[in-house]
Design a protein around this motif. Structure first.
Motif, short mmCIF file in Angstrom:
data_model
loop_
_atom_site.label_atom_id
_atom_site.label_comp_id
_atom_site.label_asym_id
_atom_site.label_seq_id
_atom_site.Cartn_x
_atom_site.Cartn_y
_atom_site.Cartn_z
N THR A 5 0.84 -1.20 0.00
CA THR A 5 0.00 0.00 0.00
C THR A 5 0.87 1.24 0.00
O THR A 5 0.58 2.21 -0.71
N GLN A 6 1.94 1.23 0.78
CA GLN A 6 2.84 2.38 0.80
C GLN A 6 3.48 2.61 -0.56
O GLN A 6 3.62 3.74 -1.00
N ILE A 7 3.88 1.55 -1.22
CA ILE A 7 4.52 1.67 -2.53
C ILE A 7 3.53 2.19 -3.56
O ILE A 7 3.85 3.07 -4.36
N LEU A 8 2.30 1.66 -3.51
CA LEU A 8 1.29 2.08 -4.49
C LEU A 8 0.83 3.52 -4.27
O LEU A 8 0.47 4.20 -5.24
N THR A 9 0.81 3.97 -3.05
CA THR A 9 0.34 5.34 -2.78
C THR A 9 1.48 6.34 -2.66
O THR A 9 1.24 7.51 -2.36
N LEU A 10 2.70 5.92 -2.93
CA LEU A 10 3.85 6.82 -2.86
C LEU A 10 3.70 8.05 -3.74
O LEU A 10 4.04 9.16 -3.31
N PRO A 11 3.17 7.93 -4.96
CA PRO A 11 3.00 9.15 -5.77
C PRO A 11 2.06 10.19 -5.13
O PRO A 11 2.11 11.36 -5.47
N LEU A 12 1.22 9.77 -4.20
CA LEU A 12 0.31 10.70 -3.55
C LEU A 12 0.92 11.39 -2.32
O LEU A 12 0.29 12.26 -1.73
N ALA A 13 2.12 11.02 -1.95
CA ALA A 13 2.76 11.58 -0.75
C ALA A 13 2.85 13.11 -0.79
O ALA A 13 2.53 13.76 0.21
N PRO A 14 3.26 13.71 -1.92
CA PRO A 14 3.29 15.18 -1.94
C PRO A 14 1.92 15.81 -1.72
O PRO A 14 1.80 16.84 -1.06
N VAL A 15 0.88 15.18 -2.23
CA VAL A 15 -0.48 15.70 -2.05
C VAL A 15 -0.86 15.61 -0.58
O VAL A 15 -1.41 16.57 -0.01
N ARG A 16 -0.58 14.48 0.05
CA ARG A 16 -0.90 14.32 1.47
C ARG A 16 -0.13 15.33 2.31
O ARG A 16 -0.67 15.91 3.25
N GLY A 17 1.12 15.57 1.96
CA GLY A 17 1.92 16.56 2.68
C GLY A 17 1.37 17.96 2.51
O GLY A 17 1.29 18.73 3.47
N TRP A 20 -1.77 18.33 4.57
CA TRP A 20 -1.45 18.47 5.99
C TRP A 20 -1.01 19.90 6.29
O TRP A 20 -1.44 20.49 7.28
N VAL A 21 -0.14 20.46 5.45
CA VAL A 21 0.34 21.83 5.66
C VAL A 21 -0.82 22.81 5.59
O VAL A 21 -0.96 23.70 6.45
N LEU A 22 -1.69 22.66 4.61
CA LEU A 22 -2.85 23.55 4.49
C LEU A 22 -3.77 23.42 5.70
O LEU A 22 -4.32 24.42 6.18
N ASP A 23 -3.93 22.22 6.21
CA ASP A 23 -4.75 22.00 7.40
C ASP A 23 -4.15 22.71 8.60
O ASP A 23 -4.87 23.34 9.39
N GLN A 24 -2.84 22.66 8.74
CA GLN A 24 -2.17 23.34 9.86
C GLN A 24 -2.31 24.86 9.74
O GLN A 24 -2.54 25.55 10.74
N VAL A 25 -2.19 25.39 8.53
CA VAL A 25 -2.35 26.82 8.30
C VAL A 25 -3.78 27.25 8.64
O VAL A 25 -4.00 28.27 9.30
N LEU A 26 -4.75 26.45 8.23
CA LEU A 26 -6.15 26.75 8.53
C LEU A 26 -6.41 26.73 10.03
O LEU A 26 -7.08 27.63 10.56
N LEU A 27 -5.89 25.74 10.73
CA LEU A 27 -6.08 25.67 12.18
C LEU A 27 -5.47 26.89 12.88
O LEU A 27 -6.07 27.45 13.79
N THR A 28 -4.29 27.29 12.46
CA THR A 28 -3.63 28.45 13.05
C THR A 28 -4.42 29.73 12.76
O THR A 28 -4.63 30.56 13.66
N ALA A 29 -4.90 29.88 11.54
CA ALA A 29 -5.69 31.06 11.18
C ALA A 29 -6.99 31.12 11.99
O ALA A 29 -7.38 32.18 12.47
N GLU A 30 -7.64 29.97 12.15
CA GLU A 30 -8.87 29.93 12.95
C GLU A 30 -8.59 30.28 14.40
O GLU A 30 -9.36 31.03 15.02
N ARG A 31 -7.51 29.77 14.95
CA ARG A 31 -7.15 30.06 16.33
C ARG A 31 -6.94 31.57 16.52
O ARG A 31 -7.39 32.16 17.50
N GLU A 32 -6.25 32.20 15.58
CA GLU A 32 -6.00 33.63 15.67
C GLU A 32 -7.28 34.44 15.46
O GLU A 32 -7.50 35.44 16.14
N TYR A 33 -8.11 34.01 14.52
CA TYR A 33 -9.35 34.73 14.22
C TYR A 33 -10.31 34.70 15.39
O TYR A 33 -10.97 35.69 15.69
#
Length: 85
Positions: A5-17, A20-33
């Motif tokens: 499964t890891q080998i087959l989904t390896l091309p999706l790793a950049p998308v998952r990363g 995750w980064v966008l989710d963290q940015v959204l959480l931080t923005a919501e916390r500040e707002y």
């Protein structure tokens, strides 16, 4: 996750990363707002302006009402978020 499964989904790793980064940015923005501290600081500054004579009573009342409404909304949102957690 298995090795295949890891080998087959390896091309999706950049998308998952990226997701995750966008989710963290959204959480931080919501916390500040939704943070009530800047509104409280603005209320204190507003009072200082009134006491020093830089603004009149009417302007103070108008702006104070706006800030208190915003503060009430923020605190209600925080309670709702805590209840859903």
């Amino acid at each position: 996750m298995g090795l295949i499964t890891q080998i087959l989904t390896l091309p999706l790793a950049p998308v998952r990363g990226t997701v995750w980064v966008l989710d963290q940015v959204l959480l931080t923005a919501e916390r500040e707002y939704y943070d009530p501290e800047p509104v409280r600081a603005e209320l204190a500054e507003l009072e200082q302006q009134l006491l020093s004579g830089r603004i009149g009573d009417e302007e103070f009342d108008r702006r104070e009402d706006e800030l208190l409404d915003r503060l009430e909304w923020l605190e209600a949102n925080q309670q709702r978020l805590r209840a859903n957690s």
